[in-house]
Design an enzyme around this catalytic site. Structure first.
Site, mmCIF file in Angstrom:
data_model
loop_
_atom_site.group_PDB
_atom_site.id
_atom_site.type_symbol
_atom_site.label_atom_id
_atom_site.label_comp_id
_atom_site.label_asym_id
_atom_site.label_seq_id
_atom_site.Cartn_x
_atom_site.Cartn_y
_atom_site.Cartn_z
ATOM 1 N N ASP A 1 -26.132 55.002 50.231
ATOM 2 C CA ASP A 1 -26.092 54.359 51.553
ATOM 3 C C ASP A 1 -26.997 55.137 52.498
ATOM 4 O O ASP A 1 -27.141 56.359 52.367
ATOM 5 C CB ASP A 1 -24.648 54.348 52.086
ATOM 6 C CG ASP A 1 -24.463 53.323 53.193
ATOM 7 O OD1 ASP A 1 -23.854 52.266 52.932
ATOM 8 O OD2 ASP A 1 -24.947 53.564 54.323
ATOM 9 N N LYS B 1 -21.215 58.184 56.437
ATOM 10 C CA LYS B 1 -20.428 57.402 55.479
ATOM 11 C C LYS B 1 -20.444 58.088 54.106
ATOM 12 O O LYS B 1 -19.402 58.237 53.454
ATOM 13 C CB LYS B 1 -21.069 56.008 55.382
ATOM 14 C CG LYS B 1 -20.146 54.935 54.895
ATOM 15 C CD LYS B 1 -20.855 53.603 54.814
ATOM 16 C CE LYS B 1 -20.822 52.838 56.121
ATOM 17 N NZ LYS B 1 -21.522 51.542 56.022
ATOM 18 N N THR C 1 -24.929 41.080 54.832
ATOM 19 C CA THR C 1 -25.823 39.977 55.217
ATOM 20 C C THR C 1 -25.211 39.339 56.466
ATOM 21 O O THR C 1 -24.661 38.244 56.399
ATOM 22 C CB THR C 1 -25.948 38.940 54.084
ATOM 23 O OG1 THR C 1 -24.624 38.584 53.644
ATOM 24 C CG2 THR C 1 -26.724 39.476 52.904
ATOM 25 N N PHE D 1 -15.655 38.272 45.423
ATOM 26 C CA PHE D 1 -14.661 37.451 46.127
ATOM 27 C C PHE D 1 -13.535 38.291 46.725
ATOM 28 O O PHE D 1 -12.493 37.753 47.096
ATOM 29 C CB PHE D 1 -14.070 36.411 45.165
ATOM 30 C CG PHE D 1 -15.108 35.479 44.589
ATOM 31 C CD1 PHE D 1 -15.527 34.365 45.290
ATOM 32 C CD2 PHE D 1 -15.686 35.745 43.346
ATOM 33 C CE1 PHE D 1 -16.495 33.507 44.768
ATOM 34 C CE2 PHE D 1 -16.651 34.892 42.808
ATOM 35 C CZ PHE D 1 -17.056 33.771 43.526
ATOM 36 N N LEU D 2 -13.715 39.622 46.808
ATOM 37 C CA LEU D 2 -12.609 40.457 47.290
ATOM 38 C C LEU D 2 -12.319 40.209 48.759
ATOM 39 O O LEU D 2 -13.185 39.821 49.531
ATOM 40 C CB LEU D 2 -12.876 41.940 47.031
ATOM 41 C CG LEU D 2 -14.049 42.646 47.709
ATOM 42 C CD1 LEU D 2 -13.747 43.015 49.141
ATOM 43 C CD2 LEU D 2 -14.400 43.902 46.928
ATOM 44 N N ARG D 3 -11.050 40.421 49.128
ATOM 45 C CA ARG D 3 -10.625 40.323 50.526
ATOM 46 C C ARG D 3 -10.348 41.715 51.051
ATOM 47 O O ARG D 3 -9.788 42.546 50.330
ATOM 48 C CB ARG D 3 -9.311 39.534 50.641
ATOM 49 C CG ARG D 3 -9.430 38.071 50.350
ATOM 50 C CD ARG D 3 -8.078 37.501 49.974
ATOM 51 N NE ARG D 3 -7.561 38.169 48.772
ATOM 52 C CZ ARG D 3 -6.325 38.074 48.325
ATOM 53 N NH1 ARG D 3 -5.431 37.373 48.971
ATOM 54 N NH2 ARG D 3 -5.939 38.699 47.221
ATOM 55 N N CYS E 1 -16.753 37.908 57.456
ATOM 56 C CA CYS E 1 -17.174 36.992 56.381
ATOM 57 C C CYS E 1 -17.059 35.521 56.745
ATOM 58 O O CYS E 1 -18.075 34.850 56.917
ATOM 59 C CB CYS E 1 -16.370 37.291 55.120
ATOM 60 S SG CYS E 1 -16.604 38.978 54.559
ATOM 61 N N LYS F 1 -19.259 33.980 59.792
ATOM 62 C CA LYS F 1 -20.725 33.959 59.617
ATOM 63 C C LYS F 1 -21.113 33.161 58.364
ATOM 64 O O LYS F 1 -22.169 32.535 58.326
ATOM 65 C CB LYS F 1 -21.316 35.377 59.597
ATOM 66 C CG LYS F 1 -20.851 36.292 58.481
ATOM 67 C CD LYS F 1 -21.905 36.574 57.449
ATOM 68 C CE LYS F 1 -21.398 37.542 56.403
ATOM 69 N NZ LYS F 1 -22.035 37.434 55.118
HETATM 70 C C1 UGA Z 1 -12.839 36.372 52.778
HETATM 71 C C2 UGA Z 1 -12.491 35.636 51.472
HETATM 72 O O1 UGA Z 1 -11.085 35.379 51.427
HETATM 73 C C3 UGA Z 1 -12.875 36.460 50.252
HETATM 74 O O2 UGA Z 1 -12.623 35.748 49.064
HETATM 75 C C4 UGA Z 1 -14.368 36.787 50.335
HETATM 76 O O3 UGA Z 1 -14.766 37.618 49.261
HETATM 77 C C5 UGA Z 1 -14.655 37.532 51.646
HETATM 78 O O4 UGA Z 1 -14.254 36.704 52.755
HETATM 79 C C6 UGA Z 1 -16.125 37.812 51.697
HETATM 80 O O5 UGA Z 1 -16.896 36.862 51.832
HETATM 81 O O6 UGA Z 1 -16.535 38.953 51.523
HETATM 82 P P1 UGA Z 1 -11.708 38.359 54.193
HETATM 83 O O7 UGA Z 1 -12.723 38.076 55.244
HETATM 84 O O8 UGA Z 1 -11.451 39.763 53.780
HETATM 85 O O9 UGA Z 1 -12.065 37.559 52.823
HETATM 86 O O10 UGA Z 1 -10.355 37.788 54.753
HETATM 87 P P2 UGA Z 1 -9.257 36.685 54.392
HETATM 88 O O11 UGA Z 1 -8.057 37.344 53.832
HETATM 89 O O12 UGA Z 1 -9.814 35.552 53.622
HETATM 90 O O13 UGA Z 1 -8.896 36.202 55.872
HETATM 91 C C7 UGA Z 1 -9.891 35.661 56.716
HETATM 92 C C8 UGA Z 1 -9.303 35.238 58.021
HETATM 93 O O14 UGA Z 1 -8.516 34.060 57.866
HETATM 94 C C9 UGA Z 1 -8.406 36.253 58.705
HETATM 95 O O15 UGA Z 1 -8.770 36.331 60.076
HETATM 96 C C10 UGA Z 1 -7.018 35.679 58.536
HETATM 97 O O16 UGA Z 1 -6.156 36.056 59.580
HETATM 98 C C11 UGA Z 1 -7.295 34.187 58.576
HETATM 99 N N1 UGA Z 1 -6.290 33.334 57.912
HETATM 100 C C12 UGA Z 1 -6.051 33.440 56.585
HETATM 101 C C13 UGA Z 1 -5.604 32.380 58.663
HETATM 102 O O17 UGA Z 1 -5.808 32.269 59.902
HETATM 103 N N2 UGA Z 1 -4.688 31.571 58.066
HETATM 104 C C14 UGA Z 1 -4.441 31.653 56.743
HETATM 105 O O18 UGA Z 1 -3.590 30.886 56.233
HETATM 106 C C15 UGA Z 1 -5.122 32.615 55.975
#
Ligand code: UGA
Length: 456
Positions: A30, A35, A85, A148-150, A272, A275
């Site tokens: 990095d 970091k 990105t 696809f991780l969260r 994520c 955007k």
């Molecule tokens: C998301 C995707 O879920 C991942 O699969 C993907 O890999 C990631 O983007 C990425 O592109 O890197 P993430 O941003 O970590 O993951 O968060 P999520 O758990 O999906 O939640 C996103 C948002 O949706 C949060 O603000 C959450 O509060 C909101 N949310 C989620 C709701 O408002 N309602 C729901 O029922 C579920």
């Protein structure tokens, strides 16, 4: 295998640590020396459950190292591009500057026959463009392996993913030996990297570059669609006096629909989904597919409308004016179990309340230290007890467990007025009402407003 991971943010740091846990020799690279220093000491530079332990294990076994100099990647057989990105500053498109510069920087250090694999979320056509950069090195193979991780469950999502997607030159037919079925080139290299996951039965899909790029964008667009759908219906429930939490529970029991991402509330934020749907819309515009473009705009609009709706409900609960009112906001991160505040709906709402004169105190279990510098209009308080002192209205905006489990009797002793706007629809409204609280949700029966009016 010897592997390098370029970019050690939320995606790369977790990927590097999980690859080391799978037995590979990994170097994370990095440009940010701070970091790298943190990671090298086994400390994640952000809050991600389980990551510190994984970093420390990698450190202890000697399999996981970090560096700022791209030369450290020279012995690797496989290089994963994991840089961000983000949204372009002046358009809906994704900004690919970091990705391009990562590949250009890596280029002189690639060993003969190395494999370069992208994991970042990119618009369709990006790999074709990157191929141009790799043109001087025809011996180097390029692949795309979207992630696809969260955040918040990133370690588990990486060690037990739902699926692996490999985008390869020529698509599926070119990825396997026609006679033996044995994987070739990038597919063979990725099979070797993910051998423990494949042995555990994780499905892997092999496809063309364009399909791999679109799979990731479409998956995020669908998740966002589901959230905005239920939030639009929450508006309908508000208008009709119905309860969206009961409605979504009943809908979700249909296995064709499923209950996940069908939780109505303040909506999505983070680095994520927002955007990615804008980038998806911009891609559709370029490709001349207005249905997708319009769809994504609608999803975005409904999502941002939830923030607006929360501000107007807060105003209503304060009797029509927020000026001078003491409001406590529970939650600053964009969702629980992360300290990430990028496009946080909670901070956006809190800041809008402060903009019209409310005295807003924000608390969060992990994000206070990151947020206070960026939001000078808000007051931050790490202790929830102190944050609640004297509040005339409490807003639950990020559903951390601490807030779901908050005792209404104890909280009631700290506030000046027992009025709570549960914008994530997670509190047990009956239990709070028993303690004399007026409770309001988004898309839950408006009748409780009467109690709120009584509390004024
Ligand atoms: C998301 C995707 O879920 C991942 O699969 C993907 O890999 C990631 O983007 C990425 O592109 O890197 P993430 O941003 O970590 O993951 O968060 P999520 O758990 O999906 O939640 C996103 C948002 O949706 C949060 O603000 C959450 O509060 C909101 N949310 C989620 C709701 O408002 N309602 C729901 O029922 C579920």
């Amino acid at each position: 295998m010897r592997i390098s991971v370029i970019g050690c943010g939320y995606l790369g740091a977790v990927h590097a640590a999980t690859l080391a846990a799978m037995g590979h020799e990994v170097v994370g690279i990095d440009v940010d020396p701070g970091k790298v220093q943190h990671l090298a000491q086994g400390v994640a530079p952000f809050h991600e459950p389980g990551l510190d332990e994984l970093l420390q294990d990698g450190h202890a076994t000697g399999r996981l190292t970090f560096a700022t100099n791209p030369e450290a990647a020279r012995d690797a057989q496989v290089h994963f591009l994991c840089v961000g990105t983000p949204q372009d500053k002046t358009s809906d498109r994704a900004d690919l500057t970091f990705l391009i510069s990562a590949l250009e920087t890596l280029l002189p250090h690639l060993a003969a026959g190395a494999v370069v694999v992208g994991k970042s979320t990119v618009p369709v056509g990006t790999v074709d463009m990157l191929r141009g950069i790799l043109a001087p090195r025809p011996d180097v193979l390029l692949g795309w392996n979207p992630e696809f991780l969260r955040q918040g469950t990133a370690v588990k999502d990486s060690l037990v993913p739902d699926r692996l997607v490999y985008g390869v030159e020529g698509g599926r037919p070119a990825a396997f030996n026609a006679a033996t079925g044995a994987p070739l080139g990038v597919a063979a290299a990725l099979d070797a990297v993910y051998e423990p996951l494949l042995a555990a039965g994780i499905p892997r899909l092999v496809c063309s570059f364009a399909t791999a790029e679109l799979i990731k964008s479409a998956a995020n667009a669908y998740l966002a669609t589901k959230i905005s759908f239920i939030n639009a219906v929450a508006g309908l429930c508000d208008a009709a006096g119905a309860d969206v939490t009961e409605l979504s529970e009943a809908m979700g029991l249909d296995p064709r629909i499923g209950s996940r991402y069908l939780h109505a509330g303040l909506g999505f934020g983070g680095g994520c989904l927002p955007k990615d749907i804008r980038s998806f819309s911009a891609q559709a515009a370029t490709l001349g597919v207005p249905a997708v473009q319009d769809w994504m705009r609608l999803v975005d609009g409904v999502n941002l409308g939830q923030r607006e709706r929360t501000v107007s409900l807060a105003t209503e609960l304060c009797g029509g004016s927020l000026a001078g009112r003491a409001i406590t906001v529970l939650g600053a991160s964009f969702k629980p179990d992360t300290d990430d505040i990028r496009d946080s709906p909670a901070l956006d709402v809190a800041d809008r309340l402060a903009a019209v004169g409310a005295h807003v105190t924000v608390t969060d279990p992990k994000a206070v230290n990151l947020a206070w510098r960026r939001y000078p209009r808000l007051r931050f308080e790490a202790s929830i007890g102190k944050a609640l002192q004297g509040a005339e209205l409490v807003l639950l905006l990020t559903e951390w467990d601490e807030y779901r489990q908050l005792c209404p009797a104890v909280a009631g002793q700290q506030v000046r007025r027992r009025v709570v706007l549960d914008a994530r629809n997670v509190l047990d409204a009956a239990a709070w009402q028993e303690e004399g609280w007026a409770v309001r949700g988004l898309g839950t029966p408006a009748g409780v407003l009467k109690a709120a009016a009584a509390a004024r």
